[in-house]
Design an enzyme around this catalytic site. Sequence first.
Site, PDB file in Angstrom:
ATOM      1  N   TYR A  67      11.649   9.004  41.965  1.00  8.35           N
ATOM      2  CA  TYR A  67      12.282   8.781  40.243  1.00  8.35           C
ATOM      3  C   TYR A  67      12.864  10.044  40.017  1.00  8.35           C
ATOM      4  CZ  TYR A  67       7.306  10.774  39.050  1.00  8.35           C
ATOM      5  OH  TYR A  67       6.341  11.541  38.718  1.00  8.35           O
ATOM      6  N   GLU A  68      13.525   9.854  38.921  1.00 10.12           N
ATOM      7  CA  GLU A  68      14.781  10.844  38.384  1.00 10.12           C
ATOM      8  C   GLU A  68      15.775  10.865  39.280  1.00 10.12           C
ATOM      9  OE1 GLU A  68      14.157  11.265  35.495  1.00 10.12           O
ATOM     10  OE2 GLU A  68      11.895  10.991  35.171  1.00 10.12           O
ATOM     11  N   GLY A  69      16.037   9.881  40.110  1.00 10.12           N
ATOM     12  CA  GLY A  69      17.162  10.027  40.930  1.00 10.12           C
ATOM     13  C   GLY A  69      16.492  10.100  42.474  1.00 10.12           C
TER      14      GLY A  69
END
Lengths: 596, 596
Positions: free
Chosen positions: A439-441
């Site tokens: 998550y978050e890229g």
Amino acid sequence: MQTYQPPLRDMRFVLHELHGSEALKDLKGCEDVTPDLIDAVLEEAGKLVTEVLAPLNTVGDAEGCKYENGVVRTPTGFKDAYNTYREGGWNGIACDPEWGGQGLPASVTKCIEEMMCSANVAFSLYPGLTHGAYEAMMGHATQELKETYLPKMVEGSWSGTMCLTESHCGTDLGLLRTKAEPQDDGSYKINGSKIFISAGEHDLTENIIHLVLARLPDAPKGVKGISLFLVPKFLPNADGKPGPRNGVSCTGIEHKMGINGSATCQISFDDATGWLVGETNKGMAGMFTMMNSERLSVGTQGLGIGEAAYQSAVAYAKDRVQGRSLAGTKYPDKPADPIIVHPDVRRSLMTMRAYNEGCRALGGWVARHLDLMERSNDPEERQNAEDFTALMTPIVKSLFTDLGFANASTGVQVYGGHGYIREHGVEQYVRDARIAMIYEGTNGIQALDLVGRKLPAHTGRYLRSFFHPVLAYIDAKMDDENLGPLVGPLGKAFGALQLATGHIAEKGLKDPEEAGAAATDYLRLFGLVALGYMWVRMAEVAFEKKGNANGEAAFYENKIATARFFIDRLLPEVAGLWGAIKSGKSSMMALPDDAF
Amino acid sequence: MQTYQPPLRDMRFVLHELHGSEALKDLKGCEDVTPDLIDAVLEEAGKLVTEVLAPLNTVGDAEGCKYENGVVRTPTGFKDAYNTYREGGWNGIACDPEWGGQGLPASVTKCIEEMMCSANVAFSLYPGLTHGAYEAMMGHATQELKETYLPKMVEGSWSGTMCLTESHCGTDLGLLRTKAEPQDDGSYKINGSKIFISAGEHDLTENIIHLVLARLPDAPKGVKGISLFLVPKFLPNADGKPGPRNGVSCTGIEHKMGINGSATCQISFDDATGWLVGETNKGMAGMFTMMNSERLSVGTQGLGIGEAAYQSAVAYAKDRVQGRSLAGTKYPDKPADPIIVHPDVRRSLMTMRAYNEGCRALGGWVARHLDLMERSNDPEERQNAEDFTALMTPIVKSLFTDLGFANASTGVQVYGGHGYIREHGVEQYVRDARIAMIYEGTNGIQALDLVGRKLPAHTGRYLRSFFHPVLAYIDAKMDDENLGPLVGPLGKAFGALQLATGHIAEKGLKDPEEAGAAATDYLRLFGLVALGYMWVRMAEVAFEKKGNANGEAAFYENKIATARFFIDRLLPEVAGLWGAIKSGKSSMMALPDDAF
């Protein structure tokens, strides 16, 4: 069993002895931030996480969140723990005093974040998301929105979210479909569905403030047509208290591999009222403000879980007796030696330790730059710190989370079969750590950010913020009697990083796929060199202090031994990475798509 | 979603084209084992696993086994599936025709095992354990015991277990406490408690035959005082049918990270009647017969899960659209390109593919040696095959399971956030794969077996069974026009393996901790060189065949491209491993135990 004590001594080493925390008080708003104050804050935070958060970690995992008719209940104890956390003022430690925060520098608050992630990463996501939303609003919201929302979010009575992902788009936000229609009163009507919204709905706070990416009717296609909106669950009344329910509802929660105590929500916006944050069609800027802050925090999750896994593995390795030392019986009074005597267990523990302490040092170095970037009086220093932070953000996010997952898995391995059993608690670390690589890229996206955006920026200016000090240090210490044996291999590894950087600069310029093909291995190589640099720096401090250490000579000796282990055993991976990178993209991209 | 089709074409390549299956028919009992027969068997097995076993994989994970009052119920559908499996005669495919088996060679049956592990590894453990018990009995049981039990176990109406571990001892079986007291009738009374007994209790078969390690009253301490006993759940009547219940009970099952469909039992023996298998105090020999067979099978679990993870990731990478190719839009008719165009996704898929196909080839090579060892008429060939199998068993077990776990995790990464959600099914592969690095001897123990037992055995004779053919091959092909570019790096990697072997032989002789400190990295280095050798051999076959390939030119071209990828991108890891090994034990063992 899950075992965790905040590594306060090591945090003090990183803060005070390695990165010189006494200089923090020269920064704006840090006038009172002395080493003594820092120690007191960390000690209190340590009590909070061990007494309040850690006991709920396995509870949260076993129970998970419960969804019923749009309502989400967090696991038993989470609400009480959140109240204790909030009432203790912890939610605002990193926030601006203007809005009720305590304004502590990142150098300090990142340590507290690490402790919270060690103790209960699922719980830490609730305040973590609030803080991401706070950052975006600080950077982009109008004064009116700030006044209405920030005091509540800083005190923690209202929480925040980041509503980016839709079922068909995560990495490629250009595809997103949620719509925002302007209303006569300056507000917007938001319609659409979001998924994977951490803390999207829960029972911890009296209001939830969603920051939502959406498109205006006339917006250009792709990422250049995305705007950011603030959409509260309850519309505030004139008195500032939550008023009528907005058109925001939770339509379900996900059943996940881990972080079960964190509610991962599907959120539906149906004619919800929202307000623009930042400029129209510039939503990605606000999103990236949240995202960069969150990326560093996600890296901290990797470190936090890695530390907890390490401590749990150590406890087991000292307690579990099995076999005798290859060097002869070490504990003749026991039926067998504790497994910590065996080289392969030792290798496992030293690997976890060297990664954790290395990441703590590197994270501290980045945190210091966050503080300089925001608080230095010297514009040049601010610029350099911004460069450095931009460069290191993808590295911290990917490297720390990869190592956190590896450490969690190693922890299970130290436990043997018992590690695979849920009640022992260590397999939870593996499941909880796995999401941080995504998550978050995803970590692959971080690597692309590094090679595609950060390397070429301003013709390599970001890169120089790392390369220059490291190269100068290597040159200066090459012949140092104590450090030379560590600096030699570091210099060689740094040479590989230079070669790899040149390879990407040269080949990637002509063919972006060449940069893409090198990206993940390059990020890892960069990260290992950065850890290696931290380890030599730590050894330097330890060599200086160990002769006059007030009974702490062992601490410094262990630091030096762990530095040697990192240089001996972990840094050599660099050779293989450079070998892989230099082969280029050809065999990676050779197969046609339909050959898979 | 979990996606799996048996890789029949690749299995035929490995069996027929790489390892020359036509030679199998010269082996004892393999007179009818022609390539055509093999293909027909694999095709049928493929139908079984896709139609019967694969659909139950997520069911088994979600439901798990249920324990109530000593009774264990397997997940919905497992009993019907087991009946279909058993009635199809699959349980006896690898067993001796004398006891009702089909006597197929390991070269073939290992492929079927792989398919079963891909489709449903939890299910595969039930027949897997029976087979381990069968092997131990074949090697060590009296004719009477064989006659009573083997026909039922081969047909699968009775199943088997291995009861080794106790709560305080796993790796160090010398500590075990279960007791066996001789009775006047030649039987024994067994008392004690075992844990982690896979398939220890379940509802699939009418009887369960436990092979139990226990101590006689006068037994010497440690592993030299352990004997092996056969202890059935139900004592057979004179007619061979299950009679009275024996003193064996299941007192609970474990809640685990994964393989939830497999019942992991706590088994209590209370004055249970058992019979000696093999000689008194030589139980470890019988146990190792089971164990070696199981270790290769556990390696196959890594490969099987890795293949399923790969196929699932490929399906998603072709379907999921997100972003555009760095080389320009590839699929203009879609809103974005499928993510398979991106180099980092490609890197992930190619890595999984290269590991899987490499392991399949290496596993096939070891299986061929199993067949030679058991069935060749040439005593020298048998001896060499035994040496080779002994050498490679720890490598197959550790390498394949490490790579299987890595591949499963990579599969999740390709899915991004969706991979973390249970309903998508790919995070199950991570959880299921994790145990394979632990059971049947942790991977650290395998590495110790390699450096401590296998390397020094007969002054390096085992080692020569690998080194000689590989070195001869490298010498022969170094200047080959097609293969030279692959053989060069392989030769360099092999050189590192030779250096590392010399390092261990020299340092480890004086100090066993030096061998222990090198063990895990050495096993990995050895494994990568073995995979590299397999890849060059596969490329050789592909170069030969691609010109005249009856429409299969693409298959061979892809094989060559994947070989290049392995050599370019994965084999370079060897350099780092050798770098780590040569640093020796000093920094690894430097810290005192209480410094952790």
